[in-house]
Design an enzyme around this catalytic site. Sequence first.
Site, PDB file in Angstrom:
ATOM      1  N   ASN A 202     -13.552   4.829  -5.377  1.00 18.47           N
ATOM      2  CA  ASN A 202     -12.966   4.860  -4.032  1.00 18.47           C
ATOM      3  C   ASN A 202     -12.410   6.234  -3.706  1.00 18.47           C
ATOM      4  OD1 ASN A 202      -9.783   5.028  -3.655  1.00 18.47           O
ATOM      5  ND2 ASN A 202     -10.164   4.051  -5.639  1.00 18.47           N
TER       6      ASN A 202
ATOM      7  N   VAL B  94      -2.505   2.885 -15.309  1.00 16.94           N
ATOM      8  CA  VAL B  94      -2.851   4.176 -14.761  1.00 16.94           C
ATOM      9  C   VAL B  94      -3.382   4.038 -13.340  1.00 16.94           C
ATOM     10  CG1 VAL B  94      -3.474   5.206 -16.977  1.00 16.94           C
ATOM     11  CG2 VAL B  94      -5.244   3.982 -15.684  1.00 16.94           C
TER      12      VAL B  94
ATOM     13  N   LYS C 276       0.848  -1.197   0.000  1.00 15.50           N
ATOM     14  CA  LYS C 276       0.000   0.000   0.000  1.00 15.50           C
ATOM     15  C   LYS C 276       0.885   1.249   0.000  1.00 15.50           C
ATOM     16  CE  LYS C 276      -3.464   2.862   0.780  1.00 15.50           C
ATOM     17  NZ  LYS C 276      -4.418   3.200  -0.304  1.00 15.50           N
TER      18      LYS C 276
ATOM     19  N   ASN D   8      -6.985  11.339  -3.822  1.00 14.42           N
ATOM     20  CA  ASN D   8      -8.023  11.280  -2.783  1.00 14.42           C
ATOM     21  C   ASN D   8      -7.706  11.992  -1.483  1.00 14.42           C
ATOM     22  OD1 ASN D   8      -9.576   9.747  -4.510  1.00 14.42           O
ATOM     23  ND2 ASN D   8      -8.797   7.811  -3.724  1.00 14.42           N
TER      24      ASN D   8
ATOM     25  N   SER E 290      -6.319   5.426 -10.683  1.00 12.71           N
ATOM     26  CA  SER E 290      -7.754   5.558 -10.949  1.00 12.71           C
ATOM     27  C   SER E 290      -8.051   6.845 -11.722  1.00 12.71           C
ATOM     28  CB  SER E 290      -8.532   5.541  -9.629  1.00 12.71           C
ATOM     29  OG  SER E 290      -8.032   6.512  -8.757  1.00 12.71           O
TER      30      SER E 290
ATOM     31  N   CYS F  78      -1.959  10.130  -6.312  1.00 15.34           N
ATOM     32  CA  CYS F  78      -3.075   9.859  -5.401  1.00 15.34           C
ATOM     33  C   CYS F  78      -4.095  10.991  -5.473  1.00 15.34           C
ATOM     34  CB  CYS F  78      -2.609   9.719  -3.958  1.00 15.34           C
ATOM     35  SG  CYS F  78      -4.022   9.523  -2.849  1.00 15.34           S
TER      36      CYS F  78
HETATM   37  C1  DHB Z   1      -5.253   6.271  -2.579  1.00 14.16           C
HETATM   38  C2  DHB Z   1      -5.787   6.262  -3.842  1.00 14.16           C
HETATM   39  C3  DHB Z   1      -4.952   6.272  -4.919  1.00 14.16           C
HETATM   40  O1  DHB Z   1      -5.428   6.253  -6.184  1.00 14.16           O
HETATM   41  C4  DHB Z   1      -3.581   6.308  -4.713  1.00 14.16           C
HETATM   42  O2  DHB Z   1      -2.782   6.324  -5.762  1.00 14.16           O
HETATM   43  C5  DHB Z   1      -3.054   6.301  -3.452  1.00 14.16           C
HETATM   44  C6  DHB Z   1      -3.904   6.278  -2.370  1.00 14.16           C
HETATM   45  C7  DHB Z   1      -6.155   6.293  -1.430  1.00 14.16           C
HETATM   46  O3  DHB Z   1      -7.201   6.938  -1.519  1.00 14.16           O
HETATM   47  O4  DHB Z   1      -5.811   5.688  -0.405  1.00 14.16           O
END
Ligand code: DHB
Length: 312
Positions: free
Chosen positions: A69, A193, A45, A132, A195, A130
């Site tokens: 998400n 890619v 992660k 989000n 998201s 990221c």
């Molecule tokens: C998260 C989502 C992502 O697309 C990413 O690249 C890293 C973290 C997230 O929301 O945890």
Amino acid sequence: MADLSTSIAGVRLPNLFFNASGVWCQHEAELADLLKSESGSLITKSATFEQRQGNPEPRYKPLAGGSINSMGLPNEGFEYYLEYAKKFDYSQEKPLFISLSGLSLEDNKKMCQAFADAKLDCILEVNFSCPNVPGKPQLGYDMEAMEAALTALAPIINKPFGIKLPPYFDIAHFDAVAAIINKFDQVQFVTCVNSVGNGLAIDFETETALIKPKDGFGGLGGLMILQTALANVNAFHRRLTGGKQVIGVGGVTSGKEAFLHVLAGASAVQIGTQLKEEGPAAFGRIKKELEEIMAAKGYKSLDDFRGKVKTL
Ligand code: DHB
């Protein structure tokens, strides 16, 4: 029997499949599941400098044809993944990828330095995408910040590494991003890619957003993003120089989409939404499906068709 082995940044994977960072990889128990599965590798992660709880739930929902998400980077903090990488058995056949996603360049520098100091055989995938974290624009859409980050991080990492990119939707952006990446010899792969950022899923009956964070806005994944993913894989496959590779991710639910990713130019393929929904048994199934497709088409190895998509 078709040969699904590949190598990324000079490191062999027994087969091309592994998890997309974020799915089934926050805790050691999940990473152990991936090691036991038929995946060819595993990635952790995305880590931040400090541990994070992430955004309020519900923060992930499956959709017809994909998922949405806004997790908000829940993770155990980079030291947890550094410790995991230190005790990882590098003599077994699956290599270990580590995803880093600092909330600032300073955090990314500190984390990369810690991994460099530990002199491990894991491979870094630095996440520039990221979408989000409320109030934080992503690096992948800021070309100057991206170049500055690579200029700072490459000498610290001091060995081949990769970056995770968001999807791009304009040819000028493919050109500009590839030109930046091509300046850095040490960037040996890009993962395309992440998201498709900031979709909004609404329940028709209740007239309510499906996820809680960010007024319901979140990253889209799964089959609904397949063609965007294929375009990004192919765009970078065509533009990158110096032996740089592309890892494809987005929309793989079966051997068929995995085959298309390789045809577009992918050297490895990550699985996100489908892994989340099906669990690690997805790897054995999708691997077998790809082997059957290759046998039916007379391809013996991935090299036989990688990047060989025909155009009209
Ligand atoms: C998260 C989502 C992502 O697309 C990413 O690249 C890293 C973290 C997230 O929301 O945890």
